[in-house]
Write an enzyme that holds these catalytic residues in place. Structure first.
Site, PDB file in Angstrom:
ATOM      1  N   TYR A 155       5.134   1.015   4.901  1.00 50.07           N
ATOM      2  CA  TYR A 155       4.213   1.334   5.265  1.00 50.07           C
ATOM      3  C   TYR A 155       3.609   0.793   6.764  1.00 50.07           C
ATOM      4  O   TYR A 155       4.813  -0.632   6.225  1.00 50.07           O
ATOM      5  CB  TYR A 155       3.555   0.715   4.740  1.00 50.07           C
ATOM      6  CG  TYR A 155       1.415   1.382   4.820  1.00 50.07           C
ATOM      7  CD1 TYR A 155       1.294   2.526   5.364  1.00 50.07           C
ATOM      8  CD2 TYR A 155       1.108   0.090   5.778  1.00 50.07           C
ATOM      9  CE1 TYR A 155       0.081   2.421   5.812  1.00 50.07           C
ATOM     10  CE2 TYR A 155      -0.272   0.063   5.644  1.00 50.07           C
ATOM     11  CZ  TYR A 155      -0.366   2.082   5.837  1.00 50.07           C
ATOM     12  OH  TYR A 155      -1.788   2.009   6.551  1.00 50.07           O
ATOM     13  N   ASP A 250      10.147  -4.532  11.236  1.00 48.18           N
ATOM     14  CA  ASP A 250       8.887  -4.405  11.688  1.00 48.18           C
ATOM     15  C   ASP A 250       7.826  -5.598   9.935  1.00 48.18           C
ATOM     16  O   ASP A 250       8.259  -5.815   8.836  1.00 48.18           O
ATOM     17  CB  ASP A 250       8.237  -3.376  10.547  1.00 48.18           C
ATOM     18  CG  ASP A 250       6.235  -3.356  10.465  1.00 48.18           C
ATOM     19  OD1 ASP A 250       5.933  -4.472  10.768  1.00 48.18           O
ATOM     20  OD2 ASP A 250       5.900  -3.216   9.941  1.00 48.18           O
ATOM     21  N   LYS A 282      -0.922  -9.948  10.576  1.00 44.01           N
ATOM     22  CA  LYS A 282      -1.818 -10.793   9.199  1.00 44.01           C
ATOM     23  C   LYS A 282      -1.610 -12.492   9.805  1.00 44.01           C
ATOM     24  O   LYS A 282      -2.098 -13.174  10.167  1.00 44.01           O
ATOM     25  CB  LYS A 282      -0.481 -10.693   8.069  1.00 44.01           C
ATOM     26  CG  LYS A 282      -0.492  -9.402   8.134  1.00 44.01           C
ATOM     27  CD  LYS A 282       0.093  -8.887   6.259  1.00 44.01           C
ATOM     28  CE  LYS A 282      -0.119  -7.534   5.984  1.00 44.01           C
ATOM     29  NZ  LYS A 282      -1.161  -7.339   5.864  1.00 44.01           N
TER      30      LYS A 282
HETATM   31  C1  LIG Z   1       4.896  -3.952   7.820  1.00 43.37           C
HETATM   32  C2  LIG Z   1       2.953  -3.360   7.375  1.00 43.37           C
HETATM   33  N1  LIG Z   1       3.638  -3.181   8.685  1.00 43.37           N
HETATM   34  C3  LIG Z   1       2.228  -2.656   9.249  1.00 43.37           C
HETATM   35  C4  LIG Z   1       1.170  -2.754   8.600  1.00 43.37           C
HETATM   36  C5  LIG Z   1      -0.355  -2.610   9.156  1.00 43.37           C
HETATM   37  O1  LIG Z   1      -0.873  -3.621   9.819  1.00 43.37           O
HETATM   38  P1  LIG Z   1      -2.385  -3.573   9.930  1.00 43.37           P
HETATM   39  O2  LIG Z   1      -3.160  -3.445   8.337  1.00 43.37           O
HETATM   40  O3  LIG Z   1      -3.004  -4.611  10.404  1.00 43.37           O
HETATM   41  O4  LIG Z   1      -3.021  -2.406  11.036  1.00 43.37           O
HETATM   42  C6  LIG Z   1       0.597  -3.373   7.639  1.00 43.37           C
HETATM   43  C7  LIG Z   1      -0.090  -3.585   6.613  1.00 43.37           C
HETATM   44  O5  LIG Z   1      -0.590  -3.596   5.324  1.00 43.37           O
HETATM   45  C8  LIG Z   1       2.150  -3.771   7.009  1.00 43.37           C
HETATM   46  O6  LIG Z   1       2.220  -4.393   5.610  1.00 43.37           O
END
Ligand SMILES: Cc1ncc(COP(=O)(O)O)c(C=O)c1O
Length: 450
Positions: A155, A250, A282
């Site tokens: 995700y 990511d 985060k």
């Molecule tokens: C690996 C990863 N990338 C991107 C995101 C998206 O981040 P946001 O919820 O701040 O849009 C998340 C959210 O949990 C994530 O775990």
């Protein structure tokens, strides 16, 4: 008195005020929550509305206290309302909350991130979704190519092109993963099984000259925790390099969390490779909306105003958010990571022991200080095998833990998080809750079998 194998009924704690708020919330907000995973749809029952949090503990609006194993889905590395973070945030807020002009904390946070990771430059945004969306745009702008490769079960936020499901065969283009995403948004996305080198090789052989980037969670945590097999990220970086595509790692979840240097500190640094672009969120926002993407200077310099690829944000690099993130990272010392590691290890071992004792098949998987638990006897290496987890058993386990004062993620497919504030009392509360929860999971499985 409950027999050993009877499921613990729930809720046994008073939840009247949460229930009333949930009713009000559902009247004005879809599903009563502002992000789907906060709903208890996967486990049943009513989400707890939290009134306050300190250290490792959440207090809900009914006055119940829980050891927090969600930690805001990752950000609260130091625990809630850390005194030094709060003081820095309060001081920053009294100086004004947003100017729309450059500020010093942005520079200092960028310097701290550049010092800890292989990125040479960063650009701040306000959510992880924005970070991955912008990284992909930059990769496309830099390479002049359009195709993006991702893995099933990873995700990256709710970016249209990445809310995609695999097409009908390997190396066929993806289909929208949700209504509302037009087919045209996913027709340049390829979705592959995680940890599958052959699928990656075949796909790059077939489409390599059209691929702008491959994006992957550095260690997937959004299908439960499914670490890369040894050398997998290095293989991805090398495959991208050979085909002139960018490797986008990511680290929104793992960054400054799996280790001091994120997942990259656990594999890339040791193996001697670097991603072309990385995304963060985060922990680097210290509980405020801050995120970033960064990477090779020659790639980052394609961004406006230096280069032609447009990207912008009214609240990007917000002075309060960057102060919270900067203070958090400065306090996240080697001792903090050693504490997180030890705490995670203690809990992981106790979960495995309790589930073994209760006869519940399980796999506890981890990377650095992050871990999760699958209720399955199938080795979990990708989305298909992660999907074999017994969600009903998890629901029973979750509610028994909640009743015993431990708030786990309300879904079987999530990573568990600890903080520097998870002290002996918090950990003991978790350990005490585990045997009963394991028996509740076993009873749920007996019920399914019967
Ligand atoms: C690996 C990863 N990338 C991107 C995101 C998206 O981040 P946001 O919820 O701040 O849009 C998340 C959210 O949990 C994530 O775990």
């Amino acid at each position: 008195m409950l027999g050993q194998n009877e499921a613990v009924p729930f809720p046994t704690r008073d939840t009247a005020v949460s229930e009333a708020l949930f009713e009000r919330a559902r009247a004005v907000t879809p599903g009563g929550v502002n992000s789907p995973v906060r709903a208890f749809n996967a486990v049943g029952g009513v989400p707890r509305f939290i009134r306050s949090a300190t250290g490792a503990w959440l207090t809900d609006v009914d006055g119940n206290q829980y050891v927090d194993m969600i930690c805001s889905w990752g950000p609260m590395l130091l625990g809630h309302a850390h005194p030094e973070v709060m003081a820095a945030v309060q001081a920053a807020a009294t100086r004004g909350t947003s100017y729309g002009t450059p500020t010093q904390p942005e520079v200092e946070l960028a310097e701290e991130m550049v010092a800890r990771t292989p990125v040479e430059e960063v650009r701040f945004v306000t959510s992880g979704t924005e970070a991955t969306m912008s990284a992909i745009r930059l990769a496309r702008g830099f390479t002049g190519r359009d195709v993006v490769v991702k893995f099933a079960g990873c995700y990256h936020g709710h970016v249209d092109a990445l809310l995609a499901s695999a097409g009908s065969g390997l190396a066929t283009f993806a289909v929208p993963g949700t209504p509302g995403v037009p087919a045209s948004s996913t027709e340049l996305t390829l979705v592959l099984p995680y940890n599958d080198r052959e699928a990656v090789t075949t796909t790059f052989e077939e489409h390599g000259d059209r691929i702008a980037c491959l994006i992957t969670e550095a260690s997937p945590g959004n299908m439960g925790l499914v670490p890369p097999e040894p050398g997998f990220n290095a293989f991805l970086a090398e495959t991208c390099r050979r085909h002139g595509a960018l490797f986008v790692s990511d680290e929104v979840m793992t960054g400054f969390r799996a280790s001091r240097e994120g997942q990259w500190g656990l594999d890339g640094k040791r193996e001697g490779w670097v991603p072309d672009l990385m995304t963060f969120g985060k922990v680097m926002g210290g509980g405020f909306p801050a995120a970033a993407f960064g990477g090779r200077a020659d790639v980052m310099r394609h961004l406006a105003p230096e280069g032609p690829v447009y990207q912008a944000g009214t609240l990007a690099g917000n002075p309060v958010a960057t102060t919270a993130g900067l203070t958090t990272l400065r306090l996240a010392t080697d001792e903090v990571y050693a504490h997180l590691d030890a705490t995670a290890t203690t809990i992981k071992q106790a979960v495995a022991a309790a589930l073994t004792e209760a006869g519940v098949p399980h796999a506890v998987q981890s990377t650095g200080t992050m871990f999760s638990v699958f209720f399955t006897d199938t080795p979990v290496t990708d989305f298909a095998t992660a999907s074999t987890t017994d969600s009903a058993a998890y629901a029973a386990f979750f509610h028994a833990m909640l009743d015993a004062g431990v708030h786990l993620p309300p879904s079987a497919y999530e990573t568990w998080f600890v903080s520097a504030a998870h002290d002996d009392r918090a950990v003991q509360t978790v350990l005490d809750a585990l045997p009963g929860a394991a028996r509740a999971a076993a009873a749920a499985q007996e019920g399914e079998a019967g």
